[in-house]
Design an enzyme around this catalytic site. Structure first.
Site, mmCIF file in Angstrom:
data_model
loop_
_atom_site.group_PDB
_atom_site.id
_atom_site.type_symbol
_atom_site.label_atom_id
_atom_site.label_comp_id
_atom_site.label_asym_id
_atom_site.label_seq_id
_atom_site.Cartn_x
_atom_site.Cartn_y
_atom_site.Cartn_z
ATOM 1 N N HIS A 1 55.425 24.487 26.156
ATOM 2 C CA HIS A 1 53.997 24.142 26.197
ATOM 3 C C HIS A 1 53.192 25.280 26.851
ATOM 4 O O HIS A 1 52.229 25.788 26.273
ATOM 5 C CB HIS A 1 53.819 22.827 26.976
ATOM 6 C CG HIS A 1 52.396 22.395 27.136
ATOM 7 N ND1 HIS A 1 51.849 21.375 26.401
ATOM 8 C CD2 HIS A 1 51.394 22.842 27.933
ATOM 9 C CE1 HIS A 1 50.578 21.218 26.731
ATOM 10 N NE2 HIS A 1 50.278 22.098 27.667
ATOM 11 N N GLU A 2 53.610 25.687 28.029
ATOM 12 C CA GLU A 2 52.854 26.726 28.741
ATOM 13 C C GLU A 2 52.938 28.060 27.995
ATOM 14 O O GLU A 2 51.978 28.826 27.976
ATOM 15 C CB GLU A 2 53.361 26.878 30.184
ATOM 16 C CG GLU A 2 53.181 25.633 31.051
ATOM 17 C CD GLU A 2 51.780 25.041 31.018
ATOM 18 O OE1 GLU A 2 50.809 25.781 30.778
ATOM 19 O OE2 GLU A 2 51.644 23.814 31.215
ATOM 20 N N HIS B 1 50.247 28.153 25.442
ATOM 21 C CA HIS B 1 48.965 28.607 26.001
ATOM 22 C C HIS B 1 48.989 30.126 26.175
ATOM 23 O O HIS B 1 48.023 30.819 25.886
ATOM 24 C CB HIS B 1 48.726 27.982 27.377
ATOM 25 C CG HIS B 1 48.297 26.550 27.351
ATOM 26 N ND1 HIS B 1 47.203 26.120 26.638
ATOM 27 C CD2 HIS B 1 48.796 25.441 27.963
ATOM 28 C CE1 HIS B 1 47.054 24.806 26.826
ATOM 29 N NE2 HIS B 1 48.011 24.370 27.611
ATOM 30 N N HIS C 1 48.434 32.010 23.009
ATOM 31 C CA HIS C 1 47.015 31.940 22.626
ATOM 32 C C HIS C 1 46.235 33.052 23.332
ATOM 33 O O HIS C 1 45.364 33.696 22.755
ATOM 34 C CB HIS C 1 46.469 30.568 23.035
ATOM 35 C CG HIS C 1 45.319 30.084 22.207
ATOM 36 N ND1 HIS C 1 44.583 28.986 22.540
ATOM 37 C CD2 HIS C 1 44.771 30.554 21.057
ATOM 38 C CE1 HIS C 1 43.639 28.792 21.630
ATOM 39 N NE2 HIS C 1 43.737 29.732 20.725
HETATM 40 ZN ZN ZN Z 1 48.341 22.405 28.376
#
Ligand code: ZN
Length: 621
Positions: free
Chosen positions: A411-412, A415, A418
């Site tokens: 998940h991290e 990010h 991105h």
């Molecule tokens: Zn998040």
């Protein structure tokens, strides 16, 4: 705009490491210095946001004959900047301007009061258990923590509070039903009645939000909130939520029925009360899926997982990740460089994986350096901080992660990608900058999907001692347990999101209809479990009354919709298909907030998002 960029850059380069170190290497020497800095930075930001001369100068840039010669990303940044000035009241004159400022100040007081009431009410309750028999059902570790809490408070016995790490396990495991009822009742009536009552605070917040929105020309606060988000209208959001609710209903009803039958037959309860639900659910979960995170840990040694995740993104995006050199704040911290397929360096990131006493809890990604084409023409490459709080290795044994922790890492890292894979050169919309709130979790939740994909899990899930691949039996159990009570959870989130949206749009503050009336009618519409009459959960719903989620709670589901539907393209075309991945990179990941998110999504998917993939991923047909 360039001098403004340069100011922001100077501040970012000095302040980002300070906030970061304050979070990961906190010390009593740094804390007061950090606090002084916070005040100065906030003052600077307010000054810039309210500077009328600056606003009119930027407006003139927006109107200038040169406007058409700007790149799309420059235009987008300019539009965002002007929009934010307008939303901060820069266009207001005279009385309206004064009133707007007054409202903002009062709202800031009220939200602080709301949060303070919740905190005080949470702290105001204690359940001290003296008789060991009342601990029946509670795991050893939960009892130990409760015992320690009591000792710290100078008491003997076992102390339980309304803080989640204490409250939740008690509700899940304690066999003593009366005590469950007692602690549940305290929890759902926080900040009701007496000095800490939040009911009037809520009424005033709603009135002022509506008034402020109408000063800016919006119909209601929900429309104001959506002005900066990907979703365009309130109707679009409520329709989306109602469609999800309708399609999840059958499954949720079946889950409630299953739970009720289980509670009566297997647990011997006469009926299913609100304070029995977490307890019965936990028993049912263990009864149906005998799988524990502990069992999975030997298959997820840290280094292997990390290399497997790198292998995945290298394959997807044609990049290469190699350990690099950079100054570090702790011996456990790693630094990596990312290279494109031509061998050119494009980004770097820090990884600080382990929990420490001086480190803030949770996991997050933050910007260290932002990608930016500098005024001298040179290109500044992005750098990210990835921070987690996993258990550190003990002795010679490698750190072993739970599957939940593996998901957190992915998940991290989503990010992080991105931020790092951006191709945008304009500072204000580069990486995650300018990405609307309801779309920010798209790339992160997207990455989570790979943790449930056998093909990808095989990259890294090998027993740390025997090298044996994660057995199918365990993997199948993981998959089966994934969607336990997914229908009930879906409807619960929708209930919150719809309540928030209706409250900030249809509802007229200070009318015949009370906040409780709104909640009741939303529950009538979507809930499969109606809480008891005395439940006042709204009085501690800090997300929407004290946090940034006012008329924005739907964002959780919205981003899930986007990430699920984006991932479905990979399911259709091959989960590690580099062509699909490069299209995802070109249309979504690398453009970030530099253009309208719906346009980006449509460019990738060839259509608008639909709820199908989200429902399917939740096991709802
Ligand atoms: Zn998040």
């Amino acid at each position: 705009m360039t001098p403004l960029d340069m100011l922001d850059e100077r501040l970012q380069r000095c302040w980002s490491p300070v906030t970061h170190i304050n979070a990961v290497m906190n010390s009593k020497e740094l804390r007061p210095i950090y606090q002084q800095g916070v005040q100065k930075v906030a003052a600077y930001q307010t000054e810039v946001a309210q500077n009328e001369a600056l606003y009119s100068a930027i407006k003139s840039v927006g109107r200038s004959a040169d406007f058409d010669t700007y790149s799309d990303e420059q235009k987008q940044m300019l539009e965002h900047t002007l929009r934010d000035f307008r939303l901060a009241g820069a266009e207001l004159k005279g009385d309206a301007r004064a009133r707007y400022k007054e409202i903002q100040m009062r709202l800031s007081e009220l939200t602080t009061t709301f949060e303070q009431h919740v905190l005080d009410a949470t702290r105001g309750f204690e359940l001290l258990i003296i008789d060991e028999a009342d601990l029946a059902g509670l795991p050893e570790s939960v009892c130990e923590a409760a015992n320690q809490r009591a000792t710290e408070a100078g008491k003997s016995g076992w102390l339980f509070t309304l803080d989640i790490p204490s409250y939740l396990p008690f509700m899940q495991y304690a066999e003593n039903r009366e005590l469950r009822q007692q602690i549940y009742t305290a929890y759902v009536t926080r900040a009701t009645g007496g000095e800490l009552d939040n009911a009037t605070v809520i009424d005033e917040i709603l009135q002022l939000r509506k008034e402020a929105a109408s000063l800016l020309g919006f119909d209601d606060y929900a429309s104001y909130s959506l002005a900066t988000k990907m979703a365009e209208t309130t109707a679009e959001v409520t329709q989306f939520l109602r469609e999800l609710a309708a399609k999840s209903r059958k499954m949720a009803e079946a889950e409630v029925k299953e739970l009720t039958t289980f509670a009566i037959k297997e647990l011997g309860l006469d009926m299913l009360n609100a304070w029995d639900i977490p307890f019965a659910s936990e028993h049912l979960r263990r009864h149906t899926y005998d799988i524990s995170q502990e069992e999975l840990k030997p298959y997820f040694p840290a280094k292997q997982v990390l290399n497997g995740m790198f292998e995945l993104v290298e394959r997807l995006y044609g990049i290469e990740i190699r350990e690099g050199k950079a100054p570090k704040w702790h011996k456990d911290v790693h630094f990596f460089d990312i290279f494109d397929k031509n061998g050119a360096k494009i980004a770097g990131f820090y990884l600080d994986p382990y929990a420490r006493a001086d480190k803030r809890g949770g996991a997050w990604m933050d910007e260290c350096v932002i990608r930016w084409r500098k005024p001298d023409g040179s290109l500044q490459l992005p750098v990210a901080y990835l921070v987690c709080n996993f258990d550190a290795p003990i002795g010679e044994k490698p750190a072993l992660w739970t599957h939940n922790e593996v998901i957190t890492l992915f998940h991290e890292f989503g990010h992080g990608l991105h931020h790092m894979m951006t191709r945008v050169n304009t500072r204000g919309v580069s990486g995650i900058n300018g990405v609307p709130w309801d779309a920010v979790e798209l790339p992160s939740q997207f990455m989570e999907n790979f943790c449930w994909e056998r093909e990808v899990v095989n990259y890294f899930a090998r027993h740390f001692e025997t090298g044996e691949l994660l057995p199918d039996t365990l993997f199948d159990k993981m998959l089966a347990a994934k969607n336990f009570q997914a229908g009930m959870q879906m409807l619960r989130q929708i209930e919150f999101a719809l309540f928030d949206m209706v409250l900030h749009s249809e509802h007229q503050p200070a009318s015949e209809e009370s906040v409780q009336d709104v909640l009741d009618r939303i529950r009538d519409e979507v809930a499969v479990i109606i809480p008891p009459e005395f439940n006042r959960f709204q009085n501690s719903f800090s997300h929407i009354f004290a946090g940034g989620y006012g008329a924005g709670y739907y964002s959780y589901k919205w981003a899930e919709l986007l990430s699920a539907d984006a991932y479905a393209a990979f399911e259709e075309e091959g989960v590690t298909n580099p062509e699909t991945a490069s299209r995802f990179l070109d249309t979504i990941l690398s453009v970030g907030g530099s253009r309208d998110l719906m346009k980006s999504f449509e460019a990738f998917r060839g259509r608008k998002p639909t709820v199908d993939a989200l429902l399917r991923h939740s096991g709802i047909q």
